[in-house]
Write a protein that holds these residues in place. Sequence first.
Motif, PDB file in Angstrom:
ATOM      1  N   GLY A  21       0.812  -1.217   0.000  1.00  0.00           N
ATOM      2  CA  GLY A  21       0.000   0.000   0.000  1.00  0.00           C
ATOM      3  C   GLY A  21       0.840   1.259   0.000  1.00  0.00           C
ATOM      4  N   LEU A  22       1.904   1.262   0.782  1.00  0.00           N
ATOM      5  CA  LEU A  22       2.792   2.426   0.810  1.00  0.00           C
ATOM      6  C   LEU A  22       3.461   2.643  -0.545  1.00  0.00           C
ATOM      7  CD1 LEU A  22       4.504   2.107   4.287  1.00  0.00           C
ATOM      8  CD2 LEU A  22       2.965   3.921   3.527  1.00  0.00           C
ATOM      9  N   VAL A  23       3.908   1.558  -1.165  1.00  0.00           N
ATOM     10  CA  VAL A  23       4.523   1.668  -2.490  1.00  0.00           C
ATOM     11  C   VAL A  23       3.515   2.218  -3.486  1.00  0.00           C
ATOM     12  CG1 VAL A  23       5.446   0.321  -4.423  1.00  0.00           C
ATOM     13  CG2 VAL A  23       6.284  -0.082  -2.113  1.00  0.00           C
ATOM     14  N   TYR A  39      -2.714   8.025   3.785  1.00  0.00           N
ATOM     15  CA  TYR A  39      -2.173   6.920   4.578  1.00  0.00           C
ATOM     16  C   TYR A  39      -3.162   6.358   5.590  1.00  0.00           C
ATOM     17  CZ  TYR A  39       2.524   8.134   2.890  1.00  0.00           C
ATOM     18  OH  TYR A  39       3.617   8.374   2.116  1.00  0.00           O
ATOM     19  N   LEU A  40      -3.911   7.208   6.264  1.00  0.00           N
ATOM     20  CA  LEU A  40      -4.796   6.737   7.326  1.00  0.00           C
ATOM     21  C   LEU A  40      -5.851   5.760   6.814  1.00  0.00           C
ATOM     22  CD1 LEU A  40      -5.401   6.831  10.311  1.00  0.00           C
ATOM     23  CD2 LEU A  40      -6.892   8.790   9.875  1.00  0.00           C
ATOM     24  N   PRO A  41      -6.595   6.088   5.753  1.00  0.00           N
ATOM     25  CA  PRO A  41      -7.557   5.086   5.255  1.00  0.00           C
ATOM     26  C   PRO A  41      -6.872   3.806   4.769  1.00  0.00           C
ATOM     27  CG  PRO A  41      -7.987   7.224   4.259  1.00  0.00           C
ATOM     28  CD  PRO A  41      -6.718   7.339   5.030  1.00  0.00           C
ATOM     29  N   MET A  42      -5.674   3.954   4.201  1.00  0.00           N
ATOM     30  CA  MET A  42      -4.953   2.784   3.735  1.00  0.00           C
ATOM     31  C   MET A  42      -4.606   1.860   4.902  1.00  0.00           C
ATOM     32  SD  MET A  42      -1.487   1.333   3.026  1.00  0.00           S
ATOM     33  CE  MET A  42      -0.634   2.602   3.845  1.00  0.00           C
ATOM     34  N   PHE A  43      -4.094   2.411   5.991  1.00  0.00           N
ATOM     35  CA  PHE A  43      -3.726   1.577   7.131  1.00  0.00           C
ATOM     36  C   PHE A  43      -4.946   0.966   7.817  1.00  0.00           C
ATOM     37  CE2 PHE A  43       0.470   3.796   7.136  1.00  0.00           C
ATOM     38  CZ  PHE A  43       1.227   2.650   6.960  1.00  0.00           C
ATOM     39  N   ILE A  44      -6.065   1.682   7.841  1.00  0.00           N
ATOM     40  CA  ILE A  44      -7.298   1.108   8.388  1.00  0.00           C
ATOM     41  C   ILE A  44      -7.751  -0.062   7.519  1.00  0.00           C
ATOM     42  CG2 ILE A  44      -9.744   1.544   8.831  1.00  0.00           C
ATOM     43  CD1 ILE A  44      -8.890   4.414   9.667  1.00  0.00           C
TER      44      ILE A  44
END
Length: 59
Positions: A21-23, A39-44
Amino acid sequence: MKKLVGPLRRALIYGLISYSGLVLINNSELDLSNMWIAYLPMFIGVYVVTQWLDKKFGG
């Protein structure tokens, strides 16, 4: 040894998905003033998918 398998599986799943996801986000050429908006929605989402996959493969 059996107590160690679950946490290692979750860590591996979380690490692989979050790194991907970060990439994806960092290579998407987003120009946000605050990248935590992405980033926040991605990590959730990564957490939810990790829990789902862990239940699917773990037992």
